[in-house]
Write an enzyme that holds these catalytic residues in place. Structure first.
Site, short mmCIF file in Angstrom:
data_model
loop_
_atom_site.label_atom_id
_atom_site.label_comp_id
_atom_site.label_asym_id
_atom_site.label_seq_id
_atom_site.Cartn_x
_atom_site.Cartn_y
_atom_site.Cartn_z
N HIS A 62 40.89 -26.12 -3.35
CA HIS A 62 40.98 -24.77 -2.75
C HIS A 62 39.74 -24.52 -1.90
O HIS A 62 38.71 -24.08 -2.39
CB HIS A 62 41.10 -23.72 -3.85
CG HIS A 62 41.43 -22.34 -3.36
ND1 HIS A 62 42.19 -21.45 -4.08
CD2 HIS A 62 41.10 -21.68 -2.22
CE1 HIS A 62 42.31 -20.32 -3.41
NE2 HIS A 62 41.64 -20.43 -2.27
N HIS A 64 38.58 -23.28 2.25
CA HIS A 64 38.98 -22.79 3.58
C HIS A 64 38.06 -23.26 4.70
O HIS A 64 38.37 -23.07 5.87
CB HIS A 64 39.00 -21.26 3.58
CG HIS A 64 39.92 -20.66 2.57
ND1 HIS A 64 41.28 -20.63 2.75
CD2 HIS A 64 39.69 -20.11 1.35
CE1 HIS A 64 41.84 -20.05 1.68
NE2 HIS A 64 40.90 -19.74 0.82
N HIS A 207 47.19 -14.28 -6.92
CA HIS A 207 47.35 -13.12 -6.04
C HIS A 207 48.55 -12.31 -6.54
O HIS A 207 49.49 -12.04 -5.79
CB HIS A 207 47.52 -13.54 -4.58
CG HIS A 207 46.21 -13.85 -3.92
ND1 HIS A 207 45.37 -12.88 -3.43
CD2 HIS A 207 45.60 -15.02 -3.66
CE1 HIS A 207 44.28 -13.45 -2.90
NE2 HIS A 207 44.39 -14.74 -3.03
N ASN A 231 40.43 -13.27 -10.32
CA ASN A 231 40.33 -12.67 -8.99
C ASN A 231 41.73 -12.51 -8.39
O ASN A 231 42.55 -13.42 -8.45
CB ASN A 231 39.47 -13.54 -8.06
CG ASN A 231 38.02 -13.58 -8.52
OD1 ASN A 231 37.49 -14.64 -8.86
ND2 ASN A 231 37.40 -12.43 -8.58
N ILE A 262 29.45 -14.68 -8.77
CA ILE A 262 29.71 -13.45 -8.00
C ILE A 262 31.16 -13.02 -8.21
O ILE A 262 31.43 -11.86 -8.49
CB ILE A 262 29.45 -13.69 -6.49
CG1 ILE A 262 27.95 -13.97 -6.26
CG2 ILE A 262 29.93 -12.51 -5.65
CD1 ILE A 262 27.62 -14.42 -4.85
N ASP A 286 36.77 -22.17 -3.18
CA ASP A 286 37.28 -21.12 -2.30
C ASP A 286 36.30 -20.87 -1.15
O ASP A 286 36.17 -19.76 -0.65
CB ASP A 286 37.54 -19.82 -3.09
CG ASP A 286 38.55 -18.89 -2.41
OD1 ASP A 286 39.12 -19.27 -1.37
OD2 ASP A 286 38.73 -17.77 -2.92
ZN ZN Z 1 41.21 -18.84 -1.06
#
Ligand code: ZN
Length: 391
Positions: A62, A64, A207, A231, A262, A286
């Site tokens: 994961h 980006h 999500h 999250n 965090i 992430d």
């Molecule tokens: Zn992500």
């Protein structure tokens, strides 16, 4: 070409081998053994890393971006820069990860990612040149996400799950989609889950605002993982448990976490590692394009992100991280009672198993790609070897 590598210890990572010898032939591991009572094979080069630890290369499922590059925007010729940055942090394989964007933009990005995956995967220069982590598959984070738990994914690009949309993304990615993050409570989700599982995709619930029964139904339908636990998830309530209770307690699924201190408090990272255990916990970064770069404004797909003191936000919400995998490993040790070997496992074998690639990634065993990381005993990366190159 045959190379023999020695060090103080080696994590396969299921086993720990003291005083190990690792033999590499043509980019593949041919032997892993203890040096005790053994002759180093004649006419091979011996490279001794002294008191260092040999670990499989880290596998980030994961991510980006990093080093100023966003994976949805980067061209195949730019991606090697990201690959070099990741290798410097111990990563040898990664899954470029999308964010919700228009279908046309997403499909164009998927085609470029497929090009990069299919390109002859040169790990980089041999003579002291830096090696490059390799993109091995694609993670679709969106568009099938909950409006309520979308985080920074733009609401106008979220879609209801349908097999038609999934198939369009699948075709654009030429079958290289290996993970989909999906909110299981959305109408149509179970049908997409079943079809994606049929095509060998790892379904990761996330999500999501799911209540416990819809999270359980997703696992029954074939979901096998969970995305950045805590999250962008319906919070855990002791009288209304929801998706997190399923993620933490169901032994049929693995789950990942952003251990940057965090996104999730260090004590809750500890709770997570305890709940999922050494077999099922996965570390992800992430990470976004700002990783390894100074504070400032960065892009995450279509989203403008502000980075200040290691915190990435867009309109007040967390927007990815600037975490690197080597730091995630060290944090997992620091936040919990886990050893380096346990933490390494959550960054190597566990993600490789989660995505069905553990026969040749995430392990140090005969037949696996010679992708490994040389670590100090504190988990600092000393060197990264990819396909037997980078010594
Ligand atoms: Zn992500």
């Amino acid at each position: 070409m045959k190379t023999t590598v020695a060090a103080q210890r080696l994590y396969t990572p299921l086993e720990e081998i003291l005083d190990p010898l690792l033999v590499v032939e043509d980019g593949v591991i041919s032997e892993v053994s203890s040096r005790a009572g053994k002759q180093v094979p004649a006419n091979t080069a011996l490279i001794d890393f002294g008191d260092a630890v040999l670990s499989p290369g880290f596998f980030d499922i994961h991510i980006h971006g990093g080093a100023g590059l966003d994976v949805m925007r980067a061209t195949p010729s730019e991606l090697p820069r990201l690959g070099r940055f990741l290798a410097a942090h111990g990563v040898t394989s990664f899954f470029p990860t999308t964010v919700a964007a228009s279908l046309d933009v997403t499909c164009a990005a998927l085609e470029r990612m497929a090009d990069a995956i299919e390109a002859p995967q040169s790990p980089g220069a041999t003579n002291g040149g830096s090696v490059q982590a390799r993109p091995q598959g694609i993670h679709l984070e969106g568009p099938f996400l909950s409006h309520k738990r979308r985080g920074v994914h733009p609401p106008e690009y979220l879609l209801s799950p349908t097999v038609e949309v999934f198939d369009r993304l699948w075709q654009a990615a030429r079958g290289h989609v290996r993970v989909i993050t999906i909110a299981p409570e959305l109408p149509g989700a179970l049908e997409v889950i079943a079809e994606a599982v049929r095509r060998g995709v790892c379904i990761s619930i996330g999500h999501s605002d799911a209540q416990l029964p819809s999270a359980q139904a997703a696992v029954e339908a074939g979901a096998s993982h969970a995305t950045h636990t805590f999250n962008a998830m319906r919070p855990l309530d002791h009288r209304d448990p929801g998706i997190i209770a399923e993620v933490l307690t169901d032994e049929r699924i693995t789950a990942d976490i952003i251990a940057d201190g965090i996104h999730v408090s260090p004590d809750v990272v500890k709770l997570f590692l305890h709940a999922k255990g050494r077999d099922r916990a996965v570390l992800i970064t992430d990470a976004i394009s700002a990783t390894g770069m100074p504070d400032g404004q960065y892009q995450l797909g279509p989203i403008q992100v502000e980075v200040r003191e290691g915190k990435c936000t867009a309109n007040g919400s967390l927007a990815g991280s600037v975490l690197t995998m080597d730091r995630a490993v060290r944090n997992a040790m620091q936040f919990s009672s886990w050893s380096l070997r346990d933490a390494v496992r959550a960054a190597t074998l566990n993600p490789a198993r989660t995505v069905g690639m553990a026969s040749h990634q995430g392990v140090l065993a005969p037949g696996a790609s010679a992708d490994f990381t040389v670590l100090s005993k504190n988990g600092d990366v000393l060197k990264t070897i990819i396909a037997g190159r980078g010594f």
